[in-house]
Design a protein around this motif. Structure first.
Motif, PDB file in Angstrom:
ATOM      1  N   PRO A 114       0.823  -1.359   0.032  1.00 23.35           N
ATOM      2  CA  PRO A 114       0.235   0.117   0.028  1.00 23.35           C
ATOM      3  C   PRO A 114       0.935   1.336  -0.016  1.00 23.35           C
ATOM      4  O   PRO A 114       0.395   2.302  -0.743  1.00 23.35           O
ATOM      5  CB  PRO A 114      -0.872   0.070   1.245  1.00 23.35           C
ATOM      6  N   GLU A 115       1.974   1.233   0.631  1.00 19.83           N
ATOM      7  CA  GLU A 115       2.946   2.467   0.996  1.00 19.83           C
ATOM      8  C   GLU A 115       3.530   2.891  -0.325  1.00 19.83           C
ATOM      9  O   GLU A 115       3.327   3.925  -1.139  1.00 19.83           O
ATOM     10  CB  GLU A 115       3.922   2.260   1.949  1.00 19.83           C
ATOM     11  N   THR A 116       3.941   1.644  -1.224  1.00 18.48           N
ATOM     12  CA  THR A 116       4.710   2.140  -2.499  1.00 18.48           C
ATOM     13  C   THR A 116       3.693   2.108  -3.479  1.00 18.48           C
ATOM     14  O   THR A 116       3.945   2.833  -4.555  1.00 18.48           O
ATOM     15  CB  THR A 116       5.772   0.760  -2.845  1.00 18.48           C
ATOM     16  N   GLU A 117       2.758   1.377  -3.499  1.00 19.49           N
ATOM     17  CA  GLU A 117       1.485   1.650  -4.497  1.00 19.49           C
ATOM     18  C   GLU A 117       1.069   3.131  -4.566  1.00 19.49           C
ATOM     19  O   GLU A 117       0.790   3.497  -5.688  1.00 19.49           O
ATOM     20  CB  GLU A 117       0.436   0.465  -4.356  1.00 19.49           C
ATOM     21  N   ALA A 118       0.875   3.526  -3.423  1.00 23.92           N
ATOM     22  CA  ALA A 118       0.109   5.042  -3.235  1.00 23.92           C
ATOM     23  C   ALA A 118       1.133   5.880  -3.913  1.00 23.92           C
ATOM     24  O   ALA A 118       0.740   6.902  -4.626  1.00 23.92           O
ATOM     25  CB  ALA A 118      -0.079   5.434  -1.746  1.00 23.92           C
ATOM     26  N   ALA A 119       2.457   5.858  -3.422  1.00 21.70           N
ATOM     27  CA  ALA A 119       3.615   6.782  -3.973  1.00 21.70           C
ATOM     28  C   ALA A 119       3.781   6.723  -5.262  1.00 21.70           C
ATOM     29  O   ALA A 119       3.862   7.543  -6.162  1.00 21.70           O
ATOM     30  CB  ALA A 119       4.911   6.317  -3.340  1.00 21.70           C
ATOM     31  N   GLN A 120       3.658   5.281  -6.169  1.00 21.28           N
ATOM     32  CA  GLN A 120       3.812   5.057  -7.586  1.00 21.28           C
ATOM     33  C   GLN A 120       2.661   6.023  -8.207  1.00 21.28           C
ATOM     34  O   GLN A 120       2.608   6.567  -9.351  1.00 21.28           O
ATOM     35  CB  GLN A 120       3.890   3.652  -7.722  1.00 21.28           C
ATOM     36  N   ASN A 121       1.452   5.428  -7.646  1.00 18.63           N
ATOM     37  CA  ASN A 121       0.111   6.123  -8.197  1.00 18.63           C
ATOM     38  C   ASN A 121       0.271   7.627  -8.183  1.00 18.63           C
ATOM     39  O   ASN A 121      -0.063   8.323  -9.139  1.00 18.63           O
ATOM     40  CB  ASN A 121      -1.088   5.928  -7.382  1.00 18.63           C
ATOM     41  N   ALA A 122       0.760   8.260  -6.974  1.00 17.46           N
ATOM     42  CA  ALA A 122       0.964   9.843  -7.114  1.00 17.46           C
ATOM     43  C   ALA A 122       1.885  10.340  -8.266  1.00 17.46           C
ATOM     44  O   ALA A 122       1.760  11.403  -8.870  1.00 17.46           O
ATOM     45  CB  ALA A 122       1.479  10.183  -5.824  1.00 17.46           C
ATOM     46  N   LEU A 123       3.030   9.486  -8.228  1.00 22.46           N
ATOM     47  CA  LEU A 123       3.947   9.842  -9.448  1.00 22.46           C
ATOM     48  C   LEU A 123       3.430   9.828 -10.777  1.00 22.46           C
ATOM     49  O   LEU A 123       3.521  10.699 -11.734  1.00 22.46           O
ATOM     50  CB  LEU A 123       5.135   8.856  -9.405  1.00 22.46           C
ATOM     51  N   ASP A 124       2.721   8.684 -11.006  1.00 23.03           N
ATOM     52  CA  ASP A 124       1.879   8.590 -12.086  1.00 23.03           C
ATOM     53  C   ASP A 124       0.944   9.647 -12.500  1.00 23.03           C
ATOM     54  O   ASP A 124       0.804  10.055 -13.740  1.00 23.03           O
ATOM     55  CB  ASP A 124       1.085   7.142 -12.245  1.00 23.03           C
ATOM     56  N   ALA A 125      -0.019   9.959 -11.344  1.00 26.47           N
ATOM     57  CA  ALA A 125      -0.634  11.271 -11.683  1.00 26.47           C
ATOM     58  C   ALA A 125      -0.200  12.391 -12.068  1.00 26.47           C
ATOM     59  O   ALA A 125      -0.646  13.287 -12.889  1.00 26.47           O
ATOM     60  CB  ALA A 125      -1.568  11.316 -10.345  1.00 26.47           C
ATOM     61  N   GLU A 126       1.065  12.628 -11.411  1.00 27.71           N
ATOM     62  CA  GLU A 126       1.789  13.760 -11.886  1.00 27.71           C
ATOM     63  C   GLU A 126       2.133  13.791 -13.362  1.00 27.71           C
ATOM     64  O   GLU A 126       2.178  14.713 -14.013  1.00 27.71           O
ATOM     65  CB  GLU A 126       3.142  13.810 -10.967  1.00 27.71           C
ATOM     66  N   TYR A 127       2.546  12.636 -13.561  1.00 30.40           N
ATOM     67  CA  TYR A 127       3.126  12.206 -15.117  1.00 30.40           C
ATOM     68  C   TYR A 127       1.811  12.526 -15.983  1.00 30.40           C
ATOM     69  O   TYR A 127       1.955  13.222 -16.978  1.00 30.40           O
ATOM     70  CB  TYR A 127       3.763  10.941 -15.275  1.00 30.40           C
TER      71      TYR A 127
END
Length: 189
Positions: A114-127
Motif C-alpha cells: 500500500p505504501e509504495t503503490e500509493a507513492a507510485q500512483n501519485a507519481l503516475d498522476a503527476e506524469y
C-alpha cells in the motif's frame, strides 16, 4: 572504502541498484544484493532506504524524474503543433522503455504494498497531469477530461511497450502508433 557525502552515496547506491535490477531482475534486487554490488556494508544501505520497498520506490522515483526531465526538455524545444507534441511524447516514452526495459518489472514489484503503490500512483498522476497540460493547447476538452484520456493513452502506451519488449514490434512502429492515438484522440470531433 571512499567516504562519500550522503547524497553522493545515495546516487552511487541507486546506480548500483539499477545494475542489480538489470542483471537479476526486480526479484533479485534486495538490500543485501545491493550492499554486495555496491561494495558497502548492509547498514549503509539500510540507512538510505530502510526497506526493500523503500529501495524500489527510490529507484522508481529516480527513473520517473529522469524521464519527466527528458520529456520536459524535448517539449520545450519542440515546434508547438499537436503532431510534433504527440511525436515528442511518444518518442520520449519509448526511449525510456528501451533505455530501462526493467522499469516495467520495477513498477510491477511496487504493486501490492500500500505504501509504495500509493507513492507510485501519485507519481503516475503527476506524469498524467504533465502530458495533459502539454496537450491542452490542442484540445477543447476540459483538463479533467483530458487527464482521463491521457490515462487511457498511457494504458495504450504500456500495451505497446509490452509488445516492444517482447520483440513483436519496433520502437519506430510503437512510437508511430502512440503518436497516432494521441493526435487521433485530440483531433476527432
Amino acid at each position: 572504502m571512499i567516504r562519500l557525502s550522503k547524497d553522493a552515496r545515495r546516487e552511487q547506491l541507486l546506480e548500483a541498484a539499477l545494475g542489480v535490477l538489470r542483471e537479476r531482475g526486480a526479484d533479485g534486487l534486495t538490500l543485501v544484493s545491493l550492499a554486495e554490488a555496491a561494495g558497502v556494508s548492509r547498514p549503509i544501505v539500510y540507512d538510505h532506504f530502510g526497506t526493500r520497498a523503500g529501495l524500489l520506490l527510490a529507484l522508481y522515483r529516480q527513473l520517473d524524474e529522469h524521464h519527466r526531465a527528458a520529456l520536459a526538455t524535448a517539449l520545450e524545444a519542440a515546434e508547438p503543433t499537436v503532431e510534433v507534441t504527440a511525436r515528442v511524447m511518444s518518442t520520449a516514452y519509448f526511449a525510456c522503455v528501451t533505455d530501462i526495459p526493467e522499469a516495467g518489472a520495477l513498477s510491477a514489484a511496487l504493486k501490492g504494498n500500500p505504501e509504495t503503490e500509493a507513492a507510485q500512483n501519485a507519481l503516475d498522476a503527476e506524469y498524467t497531469a504533465m502530458i495533459a497540460r502539454a496537450l491542452a493547447p490542442y484540445s477543447s476538452l476540459s483538463l479533467a477530461t483530458l487527464e482521463l484520456r491521457c490515462i487511457g493513452l498511457l494504458g495504450a502506451a504500456e500495451a505497446l511497450a509490452s509488445e516492444l519488449t517482447r520483440g513483436r514490434t519496433t520502437v519506430a512502429a510503437a512510437s508511430d502508433a502512440l503518436a497516432g492515438l494521441i493526435v487521433g484522440d485530440l483531433t476527432r470531433r
